[in-house]
Write a protein that holds these residues in place. Structure first.
Motif, short mmCIF file in Angstrom:
data_model
loop_
_atom_site.label_atom_id
_atom_site.label_comp_id
_atom_site.label_asym_id
_atom_site.label_seq_id
_atom_site.Cartn_x
_atom_site.Cartn_y
_atom_site.Cartn_z
N GLY A 75 59.02 -1.35 -73.87
CA GLY A 75 58.65 -1.98 -75.15
C GLY A 75 57.07 -2.45 -75.17
O GLY A 75 56.48 -1.97 -76.14
N GLU A 76 56.75 -2.60 -73.84
CA GLU A 76 54.98 -2.83 -73.82
C GLU A 76 54.18 -1.83 -73.97
O GLU A 76 53.25 -1.44 -74.81
N ILE A 121 59.25 4.99 -83.03
CA ILE A 121 58.66 4.00 -82.18
C ILE A 121 59.61 3.01 -81.91
O ILE A 121 59.23 2.35 -81.02
N THR A 122 60.89 3.26 -82.33
CA THR A 122 61.86 2.06 -81.86
C THR A 122 62.75 2.85 -80.73
O THR A 122 63.78 2.12 -80.40
N GLU A 123 62.68 4.15 -80.54
CA GLU A 123 63.47 4.92 -79.57
C GLU A 123 63.89 4.07 -78.26
O GLU A 123 62.76 3.83 -77.72
N ALA A 140 64.97 -2.48 -76.95
CA ALA A 140 65.79 -3.50 -77.28
C ALA A 140 65.87 -4.07 -78.75
O ALA A 140 64.56 -4.01 -79.46
N PRO A 141 66.90 -4.46 -79.26
CA PRO A 141 66.82 -5.15 -80.54
C PRO A 141 65.75 -6.07 -81.03
O PRO A 141 65.02 -6.05 -82.13
N VAL A 142 65.48 -6.88 -80.16
CA VAL A 142 64.51 -7.98 -80.37
C VAL A 142 63.04 -7.33 -80.43
O VAL A 142 62.36 -7.71 -81.32
N ILE A 143 62.91 -6.35 -79.71
CA ILE A 143 61.61 -5.51 -79.75
C ILE A 143 61.31 -4.63 -81.06
O ILE A 143 60.40 -4.53 -81.87
N LYS A 144 62.50 -4.07 -81.37
CA LYS A 144 62.83 -3.37 -82.65
C LYS A 144 62.34 -4.27 -83.75
O LYS A 144 61.46 -3.69 -84.66
N GLN A 145 62.95 -5.48 -83.87
CA GLN A 145 62.44 -6.41 -85.07
C GLN A 145 61.02 -6.91 -85.16
O GLN A 145 60.42 -6.69 -86.00
N ALA A 146 60.36 -6.94 -83.78
CA ALA A 146 59.06 -7.19 -83.90
C ALA A 146 58.11 -6.12 -84.10
O ALA A 146 57.42 -6.46 -85.08
N LEU A 147 58.68 -4.79 -83.84
CA LEU A 147 57.87 -3.81 -84.39
C LEU A 147 57.95 -3.65 -85.98
O LEU A 147 57.04 -3.17 -86.67
#
Lengths: 240, 294
Positions: free
Chosen positions: A144-145, A167-169, A172-179
């Motif tokens: 994610g980082e 970019i979301t491949e 985790a869902p929470v990182i997808k949300q942040a993106l």
């Protein structure tokens, strides 16, 4: 302001774009256009030619023919670094974080390709994790980082057109949300974004328009307001 | 006092010779490492360009009155320019191909350059006087240090460390390191990678030219001086790890010393000890002591 949302000013126009890797013919005449301030997605199955389309815009494939106009300038004969200098930021599918560079060196690597890029402070405010890990080796960062870093790196350069590949491949869902929030923030800043995305649910609420790629061609174009009425077509094409 | 049946003075003398040879190994293998990192080409012409550096210094002094210090600056520049021409005209066509093609092409170049110098200068060799300021020596108590030899070690170390610093600690170096990993992406981020590659080759061979000028006053200036040295330097590169900057510097100096110690302990083995180490390193750690395993 010239870079505000101006849906009638064309930023990228691709006409009859063919691209090759050695002998294999990957793109068979892509036609699409993206206006300034729009978010556009390229949807399609694996191997349909979405990633190759992004690479072909930058001249990273082998031979390519047709036309790629960036802000009214023909780029088909330019080398990749000159195309990038017209104001394009590229975030590759494999993220492309350099192992021999620290996180901050990765972040500072790309030269400015336009004015009005984000400052380092603003970037660290948007991605606080990167500030903490600035001295770490680039590839020691979590997936994610690394994705944040690959995005942040092109926000510093003042690029007005962002080409973002999957970019979301694998995140985790929470990182997808942040993106997703990052994309919204960038769009509010007036950036133009072409998003290659497998995850339709991620892409649908973000985009102004969707193109469906199949066998190296654009087979469908769906605007945001037609989305609900054409859902069945999309389901059929994407198998989602 | 005696160690291994050799006087301390004799030992110190041998170690100094080892340090000097090691300095040449380090500067030359550093150039090869820098070139390999960016171009993916094993530059077999390196020895010939080193020889050319020594000859240009000699020609400059005997025909044009260009002194040593000016040559130390001018010759690397000239060799660097020649390198740029070689890269633009020949090497850039080979990047998509296997390493082997670059090796063969540069090997051919080395033969041509050496052949030309043999044709014009013969193989008897020329001598080059050390500059006035560096003649003579100082007595260090345990040994006599010829000034010029001390200078060779210091100058090589400074050049090596400066190169290391630029590559590992500066923005330009970040471009180079990133370019080694993924040149296509670096170019897609807006950096003129083809230009960077050309200049890197120019810089790498300029280092060879610099080593050639340094060598002129202590070795015979001879068309074959490069091919004698380059095989050992390739072994150094393999031991240090292909493309590793620090590896080539440390390994170069270290192996110069190992060679010298072998000469003290068991002289018969001194000519092969580096190759024996190379074989062992290749068996145990194929990427080299400082190389990154893929």
């Amino acid at each position: 302001m010239t870079d505000a949302y101006s849906p009638n000013v064309e930023m990228l126009r691709i006409t009859d774009l063919h691209a090759f890797y050695g002998e294999s013919h990957i793109l068979h005449g892509i036609d699409l256009s993206v206006n300034r301030g729009e978010v556009v997605t390229l949807l399609g199955r694996n191997g349909a030619g979405r990633t190759t389309t992004l690479k072909a815009i930058l001249g990273l494939t082998g031979r390519r023919t047709g036309s790629v106009m960036m802000n009214g300038r023909e780029t088909i004969a330019m080398p990749p670094h000159r195309i990038a200098r017209l104001g394009i930021g590229y975030c590759p599918e494999e993220r492309g974080i350099f192992a021999s560079l620290t996180a901050e060196e990765n972040l500072l690597l790309p030269p400015a390709v336009g004015s009005g890029g984000m400052s380092l402070d603003a970037i660290y405010a948007m991605f606080p994790n990167l500030a903490e890990r600035r001295a770490s080796q680039g590839t020691r960062l979590s997936g994610g980082e690394q994705q944040m870093l690959a995005m942040a790196r092109i926000l510093r350069t003042g690029a007005r057109l962002l080409l973002l590949d999957e970019i979301t491949e694998g995140l985790a869902p929470v990182i997808k949300q942040a993106l997703g929030q990052v994309i919204r923030a960038l769009r509010e800043k007036g950036l133009t974004i072409v998003l290659v995305e497998q995850n339709f649910r991620f892409a649908a609420p973000l985009a102004d328009r969707h193109y469906v790629v199949e066998h190296g061609r654009i087979v469908e174009r769906v605007d945001k307001n037609e989305l609900s009425s054409r859902m069945s077509t999309l389901h059929e094409l994407l198998g989602v | 006092m005696e160690i291994f049946g050799v006087s301390l003075q004799g030992l110190a003398g041998q170690l100094l010779i080892g340090l000097i040879n090691g300095s040449f190994y380090a500067v030359l293998s550093l150039g090869l490492a820098v070139i390999f990192g960016q171009l993916n080409i094993i530059n077999f012409a390196h020895g010939a360009l080193y020889m050319m550096g020594a000859f240009l210094a000699w020609i400059g002094l005997t025909h044009f009155g260009i002194n040593y210090w000016a040559a130390l600056l001018l010759v690397p520049l000239l060799i660097g320019l020649l390198g740029i021409v070689i890269e633009r005209a020949l090497l850039r066509w080979l990047y998509q191909l296997d390493h082997l093609y670059g090796l063969l092409l540069t090997f051919g170049l080395a033969l041509i350059i050496e052949g030309l110098f043999r044709y014009y200068f013969g193989i008897s060799g020329e001598s080059y006087e050390a500059p006035e300021a560096l003649r003579g020596g100082v007595d260090l108590g345990f040994m006599f240090l010829p000034l010029y030899r001390g200078w060779v070690v210091v100058a090589s170390l400074v050049v090596c460390l400066a190169t290391w610093f630029i590559i590992e600690r500066t923005k330009l170096g970040a471009y180079l390191r990133a370019g080694t990993e993924n040149p296509k992406l670096v170019q897609a981020l807006g950096i003129n990678v083809p230009l960077m590659i050309t200049l890197t080759y120019g810089f790498g061979v300029a280092l060879a030219g610099f080593a050639g000028v340094l060598a002129a006053p202590i070795l015979q200036v001879n068309p074959l001086m490069g091919s004698n040295l380059i095989i050992v330097v390739f072994a150094v590169v393999v031991i240090g790890g292909m493309g590793s900057i620090l590896g080539s510097i440390v390994t170069g100096l270290g192996l110069g010393l190992v060679e010298a110690l072998t000469r003290v302990v068991y002289p018969e083995a001194s000519a092969v000890v580096i190759f024996v180490i190379m074989v062992i390193v290749l068996l145990v750690r194929p990427a080299g002591l400082f190389g990154r395993e893929n």
